[in-house]
Design an enzyme around this catalytic site. Structure first.
Site, mmCIF file in Angstrom:
data_model
loop_
_atom_site.group_PDB
_atom_site.id
_atom_site.type_symbol
_atom_site.label_atom_id
_atom_site.label_comp_id
_atom_site.label_asym_id
_atom_site.label_seq_id
_atom_site.Cartn_x
_atom_site.Cartn_y
_atom_site.Cartn_z
ATOM 1 N N LYS A 219 0.792 -1.212 0.008
ATOM 2 C CA LYS A 219 -0.123 -0.156 -0.091
ATOM 3 C C LYS A 219 0.961 1.331 0.075
ATOM 4 O O LYS A 219 2.147 1.089 0.224
ATOM 5 C CB LYS A 219 -0.879 -0.024 1.248
ATOM 6 C CG LYS A 219 -2.005 -0.877 1.011
ATOM 7 C CD LYS A 219 -3.166 -1.014 2.093
ATOM 8 C CE LYS A 219 -4.335 -1.952 1.743
ATOM 9 N NZ LYS A 219 -5.408 -2.029 2.871
ATOM 10 N N ARG A 258 -2.908 -9.680 5.392
ATOM 11 C CA ARG A 258 -3.513 -9.944 4.243
ATOM 12 C C ARG A 258 -2.637 -9.532 3.302
ATOM 13 O O ARG A 258 -2.181 -8.332 3.205
ATOM 14 C CB ARG A 258 -4.781 -9.161 4.097
ATOM 15 C CG ARG A 258 -5.608 -9.186 2.702
ATOM 16 C CD ARG A 258 -7.112 -8.270 2.844
ATOM 17 N NE ARG A 258 -7.645 -8.425 1.624
ATOM 18 C CZ ARG A 258 -7.219 -7.527 0.545
ATOM 19 N NH1 ARG A 258 -6.310 -6.517 0.505
ATOM 20 N NH2 ARG A 258 -7.830 -7.805 -0.675
HETATM 21 N N1 HH2 Z 1 -7.451 -3.654 1.667
HETATM 22 C C1 HH2 Z 1 -7.914 -3.873 0.389
HETATM 23 C C2 HH2 Z 1 -8.929 -4.557 -0.052
HETATM 24 N N2 HH2 Z 1 -9.628 -5.312 0.910
HETATM 25 N N3 HH2 Z 1 -9.632 -6.015 3.158
HETATM 26 C C3 HH2 Z 1 -9.503 -5.919 4.368
HETATM 27 N N4 HH2 Z 1 -10.067 -6.658 5.269
HETATM 28 N N5 HH2 Z 1 -8.417 -5.176 4.626
HETATM 29 C C4 HH2 Z 1 -7.540 -4.420 3.941
HETATM 30 O O1 HH2 Z 1 -6.649 -3.639 4.179
HETATM 31 C C5 HH2 Z 1 -8.337 -4.460 2.537
HETATM 32 C C6 HH2 Z 1 -9.234 -5.175 2.173
HETATM 33 C C7 HH2 Z 1 -7.231 -3.230 -0.677
HETATM 34 O O2 HH2 Z 1 -6.127 -3.862 -1.434
HETATM 35 P P1 HH2 Z 1 -6.151 -4.752 -2.620
HETATM 36 O O3 HH2 Z 1 -7.295 -5.836 -2.408
HETATM 37 O O4 HH2 Z 1 -4.788 -5.191 -2.959
HETATM 38 O O5 HH2 Z 1 -6.505 -3.759 -3.779
HETATM 39 P P2 HH2 Z 1 -8.023 -3.253 -4.609
HETATM 40 O O6 HH2 Z 1 -8.880 -2.680 -3.573
HETATM 41 O O7 HH2 Z 1 -7.524 -1.984 -5.543
HETATM 42 O O8 HH2 Z 1 -8.456 -4.348 -5.113
#
Ligand code: HH2
Length: 283
Positions: A219, A258
């Site tokens: 992030k 995660r």
């Molecule tokens: N961060 C993202 C998405 N889902 N869920 C939880 N529980 N905690 C988090 O920190 C979290 C999450 C964002 O990251 P990512 O899935 O890699 O990216 P995107 O939202 O662009 O798909």
């Protein structure tokens, strides 16, 4: 409160592998948009030691466009069905009750909702009726509006209060409280310094009595902390910083990480756990 997530090992932190079946996620968008590629990536994460595969069909990066539940289901359900049928523990990363229902039907056992079951009014009764495990993440507003809502006098105390308020709503709705994990929501309605303060303040959130899940992999906080002279590494070059952040989160009480980079995180967690534990194995 005992930790009743679907048979996760109690003696070590758990690793949740991120599998975004999206064209636009901030780090892995477009990599697994065809189901066969996503299923292969999920199998590889499980083989690398992921305890949970977190499958999402909607990006929640700042300013991302919402995806209709029908399209979200089209993206995630075949992938969830294949990975659950292969015996993997699957969570669905969604804010939509229709997607949660289809995912649970397809074999998912955990609902991971960045809105803490607040976005869709049908989500809370659905999760209560199913009795499944759930991640309640802290956020303000929506991915489209959250950047303007990062105003706190004391970010740790306010995130704790807002999560406690959500827990009260969930209790009143009849959720299985022992199946809840909490998440500070790194990067969601927080500035970079607020994100850092929250990681330092994790013990205050752990004091709520629920396992903590932390997602900081690749992030922008990691980019900012790793950067030098105004230059920040892009998401794909943030593995070392992500590992440092993950181990810091564990030292402050996180139970579930995660992450995008499963094999690397599993190794780092294993070494950290062995050194932080009572005895170093191997004599
Ligand atoms: N961060 C993202 C998405 N889902 N869920 C939880 N529980 N905690 C988090 O920190 C979290 C999450 C964002 O990251 P990512 O899935 O890699 O990216 P995107 O939202 O662009 O798909």
């Amino acid at each position: 409160m005992s930790f009743l997530w679907p048979d996760l090992p109690p003696e070590r932190p758990a690793v949740m592998g991120i599998l975004n079946v999206t064209p636009d996620s901030f780090s892995d968008g477009g990599r697994h948009s065809d189901p066969a590629a996503a299923i292969a990536a999920g199998r590889a994460m499980a083989a690398a030691g992921a305890d949970i595969l977190d499958i999402g069909g909607e990006s929640t990066r700042p300013g991302a466009r919402p995806v209709p539940p029908e399209e979200e289901c089209r993206r995630v359900v075949p992938v969830i069905a294949a990975l659950a049928a292969a015996g993997h523990r699957v969570s669905v990363d969604t804010r939509n009750a229709a997607t949660m229902a289809a995912a649970l039907e397809a074999g998912a056992v955990i609902v991971n909702d960045v809105s803490a079951l607040a976005h869709d009014p049908r989500a809370l009764p659905l999760v209560a009726a199913r009795g499944c495990a759930v991640v309640l993440m802290h956020m303000r507003g929506t991915p489209a509006t959250m950047a303007s809502l990062a105003h706190y006098d004391d970010v740790v105390a306010e995130v704790r209060e807002e999560l406690a308020a959500r827990l009260a709503v969930c209790r009143a709705a009849g959720l299985r409280m022992e199946a809840i994990a909490l998440d500070p929501g790194i990067g969601f309605a927080k500035t970079r310094s607020q994100n850092a303060a929250l990681l330092r303040g994790l013990p205050a959130l752990a004091a709520l009595g629920y396992p903590l899940l932390v997602g900081l992999s690749r992030k922008s906080l990691i980019g900012a902390l790793a950067g030098t002279g105004g230059e920040e590494p892009p998401p794909g070059a943030r593995l070392p910083g992500s590992l440092a952040g993950a181990l810091f989160a564990l030292s402050r009480g996180a139970r579930i990480l995660r992450v995008h980079d499963v094999a690397e995180t599993v190794q780092a967690v294993r070494v950290w756990g062995a050194l932080a534990g009572p005895e170093v194995p191997g004599g």
